[in-house]
Design a protein around this motif. Structure first.
Motif, PDB file in Angstrom:
ATOM      1  N   TYR A 181       8.232   0.676  -3.950  1.00 24.78           N
ATOM      2  CA  TYR A 181       7.484  -0.262  -4.648  1.00 24.78           C
ATOM      3  C   TYR A 181       7.535   0.229  -6.112  1.00 24.78           C
ATOM      4  O   TYR A 181       7.834   1.140  -6.347  1.00 24.78           O
ATOM      5  CB  TYR A 181       6.032  -0.104  -4.263  1.00 24.78           C
ATOM      6  CG  TYR A 181       5.309   1.354  -4.505  1.00 24.78           C
ATOM      7  CD1 TYR A 181       4.368   1.417  -5.463  1.00 24.78           C
ATOM      8  CD2 TYR A 181       5.619   2.566  -3.803  1.00 24.78           C
ATOM      9  CE1 TYR A 181       3.884   2.502  -5.725  1.00 24.78           C
ATOM     10  CE2 TYR A 181       5.044   3.635  -4.016  1.00 24.78           C
ATOM     11  CZ  TYR A 181       4.028   3.881  -5.203  1.00 24.78           C
ATOM     12  OH  TYR A 181       3.486   4.995  -5.365  1.00 24.78           O
ATOM     13  N   GLY A 182       7.064  -0.476  -7.059  1.00 25.37           N
ATOM     14  CA  GLY A 182       6.695  -0.402  -8.566  1.00 25.37           C
ATOM     15  C   GLY A 182       6.591  -1.668  -9.226  1.00 25.37           C
ATOM     16  O   GLY A 182       6.738  -2.880  -8.612  1.00 25.37           O
ATOM     17  N   PRO A 183       6.569  -1.243 -10.465  1.00 28.96           N
ATOM     18  CA  PRO A 183       6.348  -2.650 -11.503  1.00 28.96           C
ATOM     19  C   PRO A 183       7.655  -3.466 -11.267  1.00 28.96           C
ATOM     20  O   PRO A 183       8.845  -2.791 -11.037  1.00 28.96           O
ATOM     21  CB  PRO A 183       6.324  -1.976 -12.974  1.00 28.96           C
ATOM     22  CG  PRO A 183       5.584  -0.772 -12.646  1.00 28.96           C
ATOM     23  CD  PRO A 183       6.088  -0.308 -11.345  1.00 28.96           C
ATOM     24  N   TRP A 184       7.539  -4.809 -11.364  1.00 31.05           N
ATOM     25  CA  TRP A 184       8.711  -5.655 -11.213  1.00 31.05           C
ATOM     26  C   TRP A 184       9.317  -5.730  -9.707  1.00 31.05           C
ATOM     27  O   TRP A 184      10.358  -5.975  -9.416  1.00 31.05           O
ATOM     28  CB  TRP A 184       9.988  -5.289 -12.297  1.00 31.05           C
ATOM     29  CG  TRP A 184       9.705  -5.440 -13.501  1.00 31.05           C
ATOM     30  CD1 TRP A 184       9.260  -4.468 -14.548  1.00 31.05           C
ATOM     31  CD2 TRP A 184       9.450  -6.766 -14.179  1.00 31.05           C
ATOM     32  NE1 TRP A 184       9.128  -5.039 -15.748  1.00 31.05           N
ATOM     33  CE2 TRP A 184       9.283  -6.424 -15.534  1.00 31.05           C
ATOM     34  CE3 TRP A 184       9.654  -8.010 -13.761  1.00 31.05           C
ATOM     35  CZ2 TRP A 184       8.950  -7.297 -16.573  1.00 31.05           C
ATOM     36  CZ3 TRP A 184       9.482  -9.034 -14.997  1.00 31.05           C
ATOM     37  CH2 TRP A 184       8.986  -8.835 -16.152  1.00 31.05           C
ATOM     38  N   GLY A 185       8.595  -5.203  -8.833  1.00 27.97           N
ATOM     39  CA  GLY A 185       8.764  -5.091  -7.187  1.00 27.97           C
ATOM     40  C   GLY A 185       8.869  -6.562  -6.792  1.00 27.97           C
ATOM     41  O   GLY A 185       8.751  -7.626  -7.390  1.00 27.97           O
ATOM     42  N   PRO A 187       7.849  -9.735  -4.743  1.00 27.23           N
ATOM     43  CA  PRO A 187       6.557 -10.394  -4.388  1.00 27.23           C
ATOM     44  C   PRO A 187       6.040 -10.732  -3.128  1.00 27.23           C
ATOM     45  O   PRO A 187       4.945 -11.064  -2.732  1.00 27.23           O
ATOM     46  CB  PRO A 187       6.677 -11.958  -5.398  1.00 27.23           C
ATOM     47  CG  PRO A 187       8.043 -12.027  -5.203  1.00 27.23           C
ATOM     48  CD  PRO A 187       8.761 -10.702  -5.395  1.00 27.23           C
ATOM     49  N   ASP A 188       7.192 -10.429  -1.941  1.00 21.84           N
ATOM     50  CA  ASP A 188       6.668 -10.583  -0.887  1.00 21.84           C
ATOM     51  C   ASP A 188       6.436  -9.272  -0.109  1.00 21.84           C
ATOM     52  O   ASP A 188       5.965  -9.367   1.064  1.00 21.84           O
ATOM     53  CB  ASP A 188       7.960 -11.145   0.016  1.00 21.84           C
ATOM     54  CG  ASP A 188       9.027 -10.160  -0.170  1.00 21.84           C
ATOM     55  OD1 ASP A 188       9.523  -9.621  -1.337  1.00 21.84           O
ATOM     56  OD2 ASP A 188       9.828 -10.070   1.019  1.00 21.84           O
ATOM     57  N   MET A 189       6.155  -8.268  -0.887  1.00 17.18           N
ATOM     58  CA  MET A 189       5.798  -6.874   0.034  1.00 17.18           C
ATOM     59  C   MET A 189       4.560  -6.458  -0.476  1.00 17.18           C
ATOM     60  O   MET A 189       3.737  -7.009  -1.373  1.00 17.18           O
ATOM     61  CB  MET A 189       6.909  -5.892  -0.632  1.00 17.18           C
ATOM     62  CG  MET A 189       8.264  -6.007  -0.003  1.00 17.18           C
ATOM     63  SD  MET A 189       9.355  -4.694  -0.655  1.00 17.18           S
ATOM     64  CE  MET A 189       8.701  -3.225   0.272  1.00 17.18           C
ATOM     65  N   ALA A 190       3.902  -5.855   0.450  1.00 14.45           N
ATOM     66  CA  ALA A 190       2.255  -5.570   0.384  1.00 14.45           C
ATOM     67  C   ALA A 190       1.999  -4.980  -0.900  1.00 14.45           C
ATOM     68  O   ALA A 190       0.760  -5.411  -1.445  1.00 14.45           O
ATOM     69  CB  ALA A 190       2.076  -4.581   1.482  1.00 14.45           C
ATOM     70  N   PRO A 191       2.703  -4.219  -1.608  1.00 12.66           N
ATOM     71  CA  PRO A 191       2.058  -3.609  -2.945  1.00 12.66           C
ATOM     72  C   PRO A 191       1.833  -4.932  -3.965  1.00 12.66           C
ATOM     73  O   PRO A 191       0.640  -4.712  -4.584  1.00 12.66           O
ATOM     74  CB  PRO A 191       3.189  -2.730  -3.561  1.00 12.66           C
ATOM     75  CG  PRO A 191       3.913  -2.169  -2.039  1.00 12.66           C
ATOM     76  CD  PRO A 191       3.862  -3.309  -1.265  1.00 12.66           C
TER      77      PRO A 191
END
Length: 322
Positions: A181-185, A187-191
């Motif tokens: 995870y992180g910025p620019w991750g 969009p379908d993942m929980a974070p």
């Protein structure tokens, strides 16, 4: 001495390209810019992280196009991150995984073999552990009971890479990523799903009624592990192939994860509790002792540091679209 990075517009790929360019490497990337999620996010990600890198639009299924690219740039090392991602998507779109993760992976193996690539580093996944392993997951545990087709294709990639290492001496390293995870991750993942929903005041779906733990790993730590793996190819031998876990080795309760996001967003999370979804795993936890010993891999970013960066980026990038 060119390094080819596939999936270069993807989340991990763009950060890896940036890190390689920063240390003076000659880098060429490829990406299909498919519509699994908004291609504009991929273009914006590249512009923000690695605008100086030459990234070609190319699909892994395009054997002739891949061959022409290898002929042109003659990569000495390959970081293969391109794949059809997502556990849940594999339940409804199986052929995308066969075409990209199996046929596409064979295309890359063949080109690496015939073009004399010195080292192939490729993305595997913590999903390979499935039902047969118990936390903490170590590379010695079985991976023959996957919970999804996605996981099955990643386990197959490891077997295929081992075969090419054994038959043709192709030096290869597989990396089992744990919930990056992180910025620019992605969009379908929980974070990002949770961060955007909380910022917008929308409820979030919490599966298995919150009784889940994940080994969330910040992108900077993952990139450090990828570059360390690239710099430490397997030693010569009958089958020069190794697999490493790249995770934070500190699983986090899902409820705690949501709490940190809410704190960073400055507003409470509205939660809708749901049953477990098919294909998901209740807990992931990486044993990273092998990666630490061989690569010096040691993640340093807790969620209290990483998640606020995700929330801040979501607020800035999506704005009113959050």
């Amino acid at each position: 001495m060119t390094i080819l990075v596939t999936g270069a517009a993807g989340f991990i790929g763009a950060y890896v390209c940036r890190a390689l360019a920063a240390r003076g490497e000659s880098v060429v990337g490829l990406d299909s810019y498919n519509d699994y999620y908004d291609p504009q996010l991929k273009r914006d990600r590249v512009q923000a992280l690695c605008p100086q890198v030459d990234i070609r639009t190319l699909d892994l299924a395009d054997r002739e196009g891949l061959a022409a690219l290898f002929e042109e740039v003659a990569p000495t090392r390959v970081i293969h991150l391109a794949a059809q991602a997502g556990v849940r998507y594999s339940l409804t779109h199986p052929h995308a995984y066969v075409e990209s993760n199996l046929a596409g992976f064979v295309n890359m193996l063949e080109l690496c073999r015939h073009r004399g690539v010195q080292h192939l580093v490729y993305a595997s996944s913590s999903s390979v552990y499935g039902d047969s392993a118990t936390p903490p997951f170590s590379e010695d545990q079985r991976v023959d009971q996957p919970r999804s087709l996605y996981a099955a294709t990643k386990a197959a990639n490891e077997l295929m890479a081992h075969t090419y290492a054994h038959l043709y001496g192709l030096h290869a390293t597989g990396l089992r990523f744990f919930t990056v995870y992180g910025p620019w991750g992605r969009p379908d993942m929980a974070p990002l799903l949770f961060s955007r929903a909380v910022l917008a005041g929308r409820p979030i779906e919490v599966f298995n009624h919150g009784r889940m733990r994940r080994d969330f790993t910040f992108i900077d730590d993952i990139v450090a592990g990828v570059l360390a793996a690239l710099d430490h190819p397997p030693p010569a031998g009958p089958a020069p192939h190794r697999v490493f876990n790249l995770g934070n080795h500190t699983p986090v309760e899902l409820e705690r994860f949501i709490e940190v996001i809410a704190q960073a967003a400055g507003r409470p999370a509205q939660k809708l509790y749901r049953d477990m979804q098919p294909g998901d795993m209740v807990e992931t936890m990486a044993d990273t002792s092998r990666a630490k010993a061989a690569l010096g891999f040691e993640p340093r970013t807790p969620i209290q540091t990483g998640l606020p960066q995700v929330v801040a980026w979501c607020r800035e990038y999506f704005g009113g679209r959050a």
